[in-house]
Design an enzyme around this catalytic site. Sequence first.
Site, PDB file in Angstrom:
ATOM      1  N   ASN A 235       0.843  -1.202   0.000  1.00 64.68           N
ATOM      2  CA  ASN A 235       0.000   0.000   0.000  1.00 64.68           C
ATOM      3  C   ASN A 235       0.873   1.245   0.000  1.00 64.68           C
ATOM      4  O   ASN A 235       2.098   1.164  -0.017  1.00 64.68           O
ATOM      5  CB  ASN A 235      -0.969  -0.028   1.182  1.00 64.68           C
ATOM      6  CG  ASN A 235      -0.226  -0.067   2.507  1.00 64.68           C
ATOM      7  OD1 ASN A 235       0.494   0.841   2.857  1.00 64.68           O
ATOM      8  ND2 ASN A 235      -0.394  -1.171   3.249  1.00 64.68           N
ATOM      9  N   LYS A 314       7.434 -17.933 -10.264  1.00 65.01           N
ATOM     10  CA  LYS A 314       6.737 -16.841 -10.935  1.00 65.01           C
ATOM     11  C   LYS A 314       5.551 -17.372 -11.746  1.00 65.01           C
ATOM     12  O   LYS A 314       5.708 -18.344 -12.508  1.00 65.01           O
ATOM     13  CB  LYS A 314       7.712 -16.104 -11.862  1.00 65.01           C
ATOM     14  CG  LYS A 314       7.087 -14.875 -12.495  1.00 65.01           C
ATOM     15  CD  LYS A 314       8.059 -14.176 -13.420  1.00 65.01           C
ATOM     16  CE  LYS A 314       7.347 -13.042 -14.132  1.00 65.01           C
ATOM     17  NZ  LYS A 314       8.135 -12.479 -15.209  1.00 65.01           N
ATOM     18  N   PRO A 332      -3.708 -11.442  10.541  1.00 70.09           N
ATOM     19  CA  PRO A 332      -4.034 -11.261  11.953  1.00 70.09           C
ATOM     20  C   PRO A 332      -4.093  -9.776  12.286  1.00 70.09           C
ATOM     21  O   PRO A 332      -3.367  -8.982  11.690  1.00 70.09           O
ATOM     22  CB  PRO A 332      -2.847 -11.925  12.669  1.00 70.09           C
ATOM     23  CG  PRO A 332      -1.737 -11.908  11.664  1.00 70.09           C
ATOM     24  CD  PRO A 332      -2.384 -12.037  10.322  1.00 70.09           C
ATOM     25  N   ILE A 334      -2.765  -7.384  14.417  1.00 74.95           N
ATOM     26  CA  ILE A 334      -1.622  -7.368  15.349  1.00 74.95           C
ATOM     27  C   ILE A 334      -1.933  -6.496  16.559  1.00 74.95           C
ATOM     28  O   ILE A 334      -1.725  -6.877  17.708  1.00 74.95           O
ATOM     29  CB  ILE A 334      -0.355  -6.839  14.638  1.00 74.95           C
ATOM     30  CG1 ILE A 334      -0.092  -7.630  13.353  1.00 74.95           C
ATOM     31  CG2 ILE A 334       0.834  -6.894  15.567  1.00 74.95           C
ATOM     32  CD1 ILE A 334       0.981  -7.028  12.454  1.00 74.95           C
TER      33      ILE A 334
HETATM   34  O1  C5P Z   1      -8.381  -1.983  10.983  1.00 76.05           O
HETATM   35  P1  C5P Z   1      -7.466  -0.926  10.511  1.00 76.05           P
HETATM   36  O2  C5P Z   1      -6.422  -1.427   9.555  1.00 76.05           O
HETATM   37  O3  C5P Z   1      -8.096   0.307  10.009  1.00 76.05           O
HETATM   38  O4  C5P Z   1      -6.694  -0.482  11.841  1.00 76.05           O
HETATM   39  C1  C5P Z   1      -5.591   0.348  11.848  1.00 76.05           C
HETATM   40  C2  C5P Z   1      -4.767   0.118  13.097  1.00 76.05           C
HETATM   41  O5  C5P Z   1      -4.627  -1.267  13.389  1.00 76.05           O
HETATM   42  C3  C5P Z   1      -3.359   0.613  12.920  1.00 76.05           C
HETATM   43  O6  C5P Z   1      -2.872   0.985  14.196  1.00 76.05           O
HETATM   44  C4  C5P Z   1      -2.650  -0.609  12.388  1.00 76.05           C
HETATM   45  O7  C5P Z   1      -1.266  -0.554  12.658  1.00 76.05           O
HETATM   46  C5  C5P Z   1      -3.319  -1.748  13.127  1.00 76.05           C
HETATM   47  N1  C5P Z   1      -3.476  -3.002  12.375  1.00 76.05           N
HETATM   48  C6  C5P Z   1      -2.863  -4.152  12.830  1.00 76.05           C
HETATM   49  N2  C5P Z   1      -3.019  -5.321  12.164  1.00 76.05           N
HETATM   50  C7  C5P Z   1      -3.806  -5.411  11.088  1.00 76.05           C
HETATM   51  C8  C5P Z   1      -4.457  -4.262  10.595  1.00 76.05           C
HETATM   52  C9  C5P Z   1      -4.258  -3.071  11.262  1.00 76.05           C
HETATM   53  O8  C5P Z   1      -2.130  -4.080  13.814  1.00 76.05           O
HETATM   54  N3  C5P Z   1      -3.951  -6.550  10.474  1.00 76.05           N
END
Ligand code: C5P
Length: 426
Positions: A235, A314, A332, A334
Amino acid sequence: MNHTTSPTVVPSPTQAPSPSGELAGRRVVLGLSGGIACYKAAELCRALVKAGATVQVVMTDAAMQFITPVTLQALSGQPVFSSQWDPREAAGVGNNMAHINLTREADAILVAPASADFMKKLVHGGADDLLSLMCLARPQTVPLLVAPAMNREMWANPATQRNVAQLRADGVQVLDVGQGDQACGEVGDGRMLEADELLYDLVRFFQPKILAGQQVLVSAGPTYEAIDPVRGITNLSSGKMGFAIARAAHEAGADVTLVAGPVALPTPRGVRRVDVKSAQEMQLALDTLALSATVFVSAAAVADWRPAAPANQKIKKDGSGAVPTLAFTENPDILAGIAGSERARHGLLYCVGFAAESHDLLTHAQAKRVRKGVPLLVGNLGPATFGQDDNALLLVDEHGVVELPRASKLSLARQLVVEIARRRGG
Ligand code: C5P
């Protein structure tokens, strides 16, 4: 000692002071003692001026064997002082007491380079030249920083190390030395830090140490989810906000570890960095590091999904026009995992989440705070922040909302650190 710099007409400094620079309004006395690293002091002087500081240079006779006062005068835009017998007005006072006048309005004295002999002088209260005399006569409220510079054997010598320890015990900020090639041809510890490192250390010195004793863990940047060995999904996160937070936390006295997705940003000075690629790698690193952290700021833009079965080779076009189908699996969460850990639930780990939204920022940020189970959620508008050097933040906690208007990411990071420290009782 009777070396007096003759008054000359000085052109204005090459770089006009920036009123919004990191050191805007700061008055710095830059002292040079003898050493080949004096050549770096010229660049340091320029960097300090560029950062907005008013710089007054004081040189020893030995320093003038390596670089002339004319250079430093041109770069600082101020007359250089080198002798205690210099009759010129110093700091606007004509009492012939430069050793007093030059430090009375100063915010800090930085001696760079500080030679082994000059540090010995400081330890013993020597005062037979203007620079040492001025350091001895400085008010205790004026901090003294020294940037050692010498041959590796001189640096490692127990006599030097005793002096360093004594200076630290006396409240002098002895900065690190660099490592690497030395002018004498040897390789090792003892080089003076580079100008940008010294600038950073001085800027850091002026920041209040509101996170001292905290172990801060920051995640930053995007993740990269492989489709096959040469392709992947990522992204637009630049990592700049997370890197700025890591820097601001370090400036505030914290021990900082930064877990970074694939970005090309330089590691903030003093910060430990762990590079990862995928969300799963990031989770592994963060889960482990969170066991000893006291603050976790989750600024990374973690991919929500990853290809369910990345190909080992590939994926090839077969010429038929058929396109591959990608199946995804959810990554997950995190942050939610760490925020729900025992340490976080018992208040040993303070978690801060980020939300990058495209609209309805407040509503989404409030909902996300509850969903992730974090005490503080920082909202920002994704399209307005990704890749930019500035941003605007909305801080949402159980008490309400604090708005941090558009500013540089570093400035916002410092404000966020203040908000975190306040909530941690710092
Ligand atoms: O759910 P969303 O991606 O909008 O949430 C953003 C927050 O959650 C950020 O702090 C991002 O670092 C964390 N996040 C995470 N693991 C994910 C998705 C987002 O820790 N899989």
